[in-house]
Enzyme design. Structure first.
Site, mmCIF file in Angstrom:
data_model
loop_
_atom_site.group_PDB
_atom_site.id
_atom_site.type_symbol
_atom_site.label_atom_id
_atom_site.label_comp_id
_atom_site.label_asym_id
_atom_site.label_seq_id
_atom_site.Cartn_x
_atom_site.Cartn_y
_atom_site.Cartn_z
ATOM 1 N N SER A 63 0.806 -1.222 0.000
ATOM 2 C CA SER A 63 0.000 0.000 0.000
ATOM 3 C C SER A 63 0.838 1.271 0.000
ATOM 4 C CB SER A 63 -0.943 0.006 1.214
ATOM 5 O OG SER A 63 -0.213 0.027 2.423
ATOM 6 N N CYS A 64 2.084 1.184 -0.455
ATOM 7 C CA CYS A 64 2.931 2.377 -0.460
ATOM 8 C C CYS A 64 2.356 3.461 -1.370
ATOM 9 C CB CYS A 64 4.356 2.028 -0.868
ATOM 10 S SG CYS A 64 4.500 1.256 -2.498
#
Length: 247
Positions: A63-64
């Site tokens: 989820s960067c």
């Protein structure tokens, strides 16, 4: 008498093992003499808080991209998104099938989502010199342990590139280190389209916590030269409060 003596002993033992309250993490107590008779207490900013200041940290392995976009929207444009809300927006307005296949978000997904919010997102191929001319932050991909990872570019100072990283917080790389990590020289810029910019991702004096190459070279090759590393210190001007941080 024996009962009274036993009672006194128990009370003494109990009082000797009472729990010690931990000092708040934002307070520092310093003893000014060897006898521990004089103490000074000051308010400090923990290094962890400084590293994570104005960064939305990622809570999932992949989820960067959503955390980087939330960081940019919140701290450059004044939005108030948490990472989960951005994930939901990217899934709704991006290509959900491809997102599921690659288990990650793309810049195209980000472009579609910010367009719904009233912003304009544009991807570019850029050179290092282009980054030096930017007047605001952008999202860019870097390679970490062989994986692509999104971070927010904040600025450059003395050939050090400063990023707001959803994984590691506020970090910096030398120019050569950054160029090795920058993936395909891609940047993604979100334009305000009339929205105001709050500018909380701009570099501050407190961010510049490094010894530059010139000083490092002097320290290594000229030991007789008294070159002291910079000590960063910021004092709050509010009465009765003081915040200090040091390298």
């Amino acid at each position: 008498m024996h009962v009274l003596a036993a009672f006194v002993i128990i009370i003494a033992l109990y009082s000797g093992f009472h729990p010690i309250n931990d000092a708040p993490k934002n307070e520092l107590t310093v003893t000014t003499d060897g006898a521990d008779r004089v103490k000074m207490r000051d308010t400090v900013t923990p290094l962890e808080d400084l590293k994570n200041q104005n960064v939305v940290k990622q809570t999932y392995d992949y989820s960067c991209g959503s955390a980087a976009l939330a960081t940019l929207l919140n701290f450059h444009f004044g939005e108030d998104f948490d990472e989960r809300q951005v994930i939901q927006g990217l899934l709704r307005h991006g290509d959900s099938e491809k997102i599921a296949q690659r288990r990650a978000f793309s810049l195209l997904d980000m472009k579609r989502f910010v367009a719904v919010l009233g912003y304009k997102g544009v991807g570019y191929k850029a050179e290092y010199e282009d980054l030096t001319t930017l007047d605001g932050p952008c999202i860019l991909p870097i390679k970490i342990f062989g994986y692509r990872h999104f971070a927010v570019f904040r600025g450059i100072y003395k050939d050090h590139v400063f990023l707001a990283d959803p994984w590691r917080g506020n970090i910096s790389f030398t120019k050569d280190e950054f160029l090795e990590k920058w993936y395909q020289n891609v940047i993604f810029i979100v334009y305000p389209e009339g929205a105001r910019e709050v500018g909380l991702l701009s570099l501050r004096e407190g961010d510049l916590r490094f010894i530059d190459e010139d000083d490092a070279r002097k320290i290594i090759f000229d030991p007789a030269l008294d070159v002291k590393p910079p000590v960063d210190r910021w004092i709050d001007d509010r009465p009765g409060e003081r915040q200090v941080y040091r390298r």
